[in-house]
Design a protein around this motif. Sequence first.
Motif, PDB file in Angstrom:
ATOM      1  N   UNK A  61       0.830  -1.203   0.000  1.00 48.82           N
ATOM      2  CA  UNK A  61       0.000   0.000   0.000  1.00 48.82           C
ATOM      3  C   UNK A  61       0.865   1.254   0.000  1.00 48.82           C
ATOM      4  N   UNK A  62       0.239   2.397  -0.168  1.00 47.03           N
ATOM      5  CA  UNK A  62       0.908   3.687  -0.041  1.00 47.03           C
ATOM      6  C   UNK A  62       0.475   4.321   1.274  1.00 47.03           C
ATOM      7  N   UNK A  63       1.438   4.863   2.018  1.00 42.08           N
ATOM      8  CA  UNK A  63       1.170   5.481   3.313  1.00 42.08           C
ATOM      9  C   UNK A  63       1.487   6.971   3.202  1.00 42.08           C
ATOM     10  N   UNK A  64       0.545   7.796   3.651  1.00 40.45           N
ATOM     11  CA  UNK A  64       0.734   9.251   3.641  1.00 40.45           C
ATOM     12  C   UNK A  64       1.640   9.630   4.810  1.00 40.45           C
ATOM     13  N   UNK A  65       2.820  10.174   4.509  1.00 39.68           N
ATOM     14  CA  UNK A  65       3.768  10.579   5.540  1.00 39.68           C
ATOM     15  C   UNK A  65       3.483  11.985   6.048  1.00 39.68           C
ATOM     16  N   UNK A  66       2.629  12.702   5.365  1.00 38.27           N
ATOM     17  CA  UNK A  66       2.298  14.081   5.716  1.00 38.27           C
ATOM     18  C   UNK A  66       2.573  14.989   4.545  1.00 38.27           C
ATOM     19  N   UNK A  68       0.997  15.360   1.936  1.00 37.08           N
ATOM     20  CA  UNK A  68       0.730  14.625   0.694  1.00 37.08           C
ATOM     21  C   UNK A  68       1.985  13.970   0.108  1.00 37.08           C
ATOM     22  N   UNK A  69       2.915  13.572   0.996  1.00 35.84           N
ATOM     23  CA  UNK A  69       4.091  12.812   0.599  1.00 35.84           C
ATOM     24  C   UNK A  69       3.805  11.353   0.959  1.00 35.84           C
ATOM     25  N   UNK A  70       3.898  10.469  -0.040  1.00 35.79           N
ATOM     26  CA  UNK A  70       3.543   9.061   0.155  1.00 35.79           C
ATOM     27  C   UNK A  70       4.769   8.167   0.047  1.00 35.79           C
ATOM     28  N   UNK A  71       4.688   7.028   0.741  1.00 37.75           N
ATOM     29  CA  UNK A  71       5.749   6.038   0.700  1.00 37.75           C
ATOM     30  C   UNK A  71       5.102   4.665   0.547  1.00 37.75           C
ATOM     31  N   UNK A  72       5.747   3.806  -0.223  1.00 34.27           N
ATOM     32  CA  UNK A  72       5.218   2.469  -0.415  1.00 34.27           C
ATOM     33  C   UNK A  72       5.521   1.628   0.823  1.00 34.27           C
ATOM     34  N   UNK A  73       4.533   0.845   1.255  1.00 36.43           N
ATOM     35  CA  UNK A  73       4.714   0.011   2.443  1.00 36.43           C
ATOM     36  C   UNK A  73       4.241  -1.402   2.147  1.00 36.43           C
TER      37      UNK A  73
END
Length: 153
Positions: A61-66, A68-73
């Motif tokens: 999934x993609x996680x919102x780091x804040x 609107x910056x996303x990281x794949x998890x």
Amino acid sequence: MDRLRQEKVQRFEEFVDQRLKPDLVRAITERDKVFEQQKIFSDLRKNIENLEKNSVTSLRTLVNLGSEVYMQADVPDTQRIFVDVGLGFHVEFTWSEALNFITLREEKLARQIEEYTHLIASIKAQIKLVCEGIRELLQLPAERSVKLQGPIF
């Protein structure tokens, strides 16, 4: 119109503008916040039910780091999830425990929505009552409801 009557009208108008209308806006805002929480829990319920139905054991999934910056998890085990229970606390639940918690929370939110809806109706009734009092002080004719004499078409 005498001065005393004009002062009464002004006080009633100030009461509506400075007390009742802000209370109404505040109650509507609070009810909207509860509606948002209800939607979040409803979405979570649907996601958990989809995970169960499709027997998903791992997830990417993609996680919102804040901002609107996303990281794949990668989630290697989806059998347990963390649910925000309020006040910044998150509790680890199994799917069935989470569904039970969500059911309880949705019932509570539904009661809160109903309470806010009654409060909003009460404030609107108070505004209408004060406006009717102003109308009587000004000795204006009452608004008549339009009665239809037959079919429109």
